[in-house]
Design an enzyme around this catalytic site. Structure first.
Site, mmCIF file in Angstrom:
data_model
loop_
_atom_site.group_PDB
_atom_site.id
_atom_site.type_symbol
_atom_site.label_atom_id
_atom_site.label_comp_id
_atom_site.label_asym_id
_atom_site.label_seq_id
_atom_site.Cartn_x
_atom_site.Cartn_y
_atom_site.Cartn_z
ATOM 1 N N TYR A 56 0.901 -1.323 0.161
ATOM 2 C CA TYR A 56 -0.080 -0.115 0.055
ATOM 3 C C TYR A 56 0.766 1.382 -0.060
ATOM 4 O O TYR A 56 1.250 1.688 0.863
ATOM 5 C CB TYR A 56 -0.901 -0.125 1.182
ATOM 6 C CG TYR A 56 -2.084 -1.143 1.198
ATOM 7 C CD1 TYR A 56 -2.184 -2.124 0.181
ATOM 8 C CD2 TYR A 56 -2.389 -1.483 2.572
ATOM 9 C CE1 TYR A 56 -3.009 -3.137 0.328
ATOM 10 C CE2 TYR A 56 -3.162 -2.671 2.710
ATOM 11 C CZ TYR A 56 -3.659 -3.289 1.547
ATOM 12 O OH TYR A 56 -4.543 -4.314 1.513
ATOM 13 N N HIS A 142 0.311 -11.891 1.264
ATOM 14 C CA HIS A 142 -0.447 -11.379 0.201
ATOM 15 C C HIS A 142 -0.546 -11.765 -1.021
ATOM 16 O O HIS A 142 0.401 -11.532 -1.610
ATOM 17 C CB HIS A 142 0.317 -9.764 0.452
ATOM 18 C CG HIS A 142 -0.748 -8.672 0.234
ATOM 19 N ND1 HIS A 142 -0.280 -7.224 0.038
ATOM 20 C CD2 HIS A 142 -1.817 -8.646 -0.307
ATOM 21 C CE1 HIS A 142 -1.363 -6.526 -0.191
ATOM 22 N NE2 HIS A 142 -2.413 -7.360 -0.519
#
Length: 329
Positions: A56, A142
């Site tokens: 992010y 992830h």
């Protein structure tokens, strides 16, 4: 303000968690002050679960979240981040923006997918430094969609060892699909999975096996992206609504608008039903919603606390829109 919590393996999850991709300038940039105000409003509204990732904003979300949470006692919240994408300096692209990955930040690093033991350990060490904390509660692998071999071996094994040694409280995987999460529950020793966009008011049936296995093996489920990338985030669905990070197809719009109509007939705003529905499954410990700014943080809590009659869920199930929780348990 206090939110209800759900316990799992020693961790207390508030039923609403803060997804912090927006703190990494997802789609558009926000200021450091706005990022801090978002976390502060979430905290003041009772949220005690915060999820972030190196992905992010190339570490920006972790840095901003860590600074904001430094104002609060570390033992009063649950913190998760992710491994898989190791950030490597990239001075040759530093003058560019990271728009291809949908973040408005300088592309001064590149992501290298690595679920080897060394990659996992390096990623956690880097995240601890960016977050400015001494420990992380939960670590997710992830988006390991194209990395099954590594996720199911070195990734899971390294994280299981860290959990067993007390370095982290638990580990799992976070994905935009349910099928591989089910496989990981079945074949590894994980504690928790984050299912993004596949356990929502709009779509749940592909999550049945994942939910069944989670119940059988005492694995917690986190429901993320419950608005399906914005499609369910407004009371009235616009023609240009987004779904899975793109323009919503016509058939998806038709289904979503029928759900919207049924919600409206029962006096309930579509986003309130969307944020509450996953919590009807006993396997789900929290719903994670993305928040950009203090207003969105407070609004998410208001939606969670909206009283919803059982008649709405029955009407949606009768219309063929919902998986009944008992059928998946």
């Amino acid at each position: 303000m206090t939110l209800l919590t759900r316990q799992h393996r020693g961790l207390a999850f508030t039923e609403l968690g803060a997804g912090c991709a927006q703190l990494g300038n997802l789609h558009q940039a926000i200021s450091d002050d706005e990022a801090e105000a978002t976390v502060r409003a979430a905290w003041d509204s009772g949220i005690r679960y915060f999820d972030t990732a190196p992905h992010y904003g190339l570490g920006l979300s972790e840095r901003r979240l860590g600074r904001a949470l430094s104002a609060y006692p570390r033992d009063e919240y649950v913190l998760s981040t992710k491994v898989g994408r190791v950030l490597v300096p990239s001075p040759e692209t530093a003058a560019e923006r990271d728009h291809e990955a949908m973040f408005d930040v300088p592309a001064d690093h590149r992501r290298v997918y690595d679920l080897s033991r060394d990659g996992v350990l390096r990623s956690i060490e880097d995240s601890l430094e960016r977050l400015g904390v001494e420990h992380i509660d939960i670590v997710y692998m992830h988006d390991p969609d194209d990395h099954w071999d590594a996720a199911s071996t070195t990734g899971a094994q390294t994280l299981a060892q860290l959990r067993d040694e007390g370095v982290i409280a638990g580990f799992g995987a976070g994905m935009n699909q349910a099928e591989m999460l089910a496989d990981l529950i079945e074949q590894t020793d994980l504690d928790i999975v984050m299912c993004a966009g596949r356990l929502t008011l709009l779509e749940q049936h592909r999550a049945e096996r994942m939910l069944r296995l989670a119940a059988e093996r005492d694995v917690a489920v986190v429901a993320a992206a419950v608005y399906n990338s914005g499609l369910l985030s407004r009371e009235r669905i616009p023609d240009d609504a987004t779904y899975d990070y793109g323009r919503a197809p016509a058939d998806v719009l038709v289904k979503a608008r029928d759900i919207e109509r049924i919600c409206r007939d029962h006096g309930i705003a579509l986003p309130a039903a969307a944020i509450q529905y996953p919590l009807r499954f006993p396997q789900v410990v929290t719903v994670v919603a993305g928040m950009r700014g203090a207003t969105q943080a407070r609004e998410a809590v208001e939606r969670l606390n909206t009283p919803i009659p059982d008649e709405l869920w029955c009407a949606l199930a009768d219309a063929g829109h919902l998986l009944v929780p008992e059928a998946a348990a």
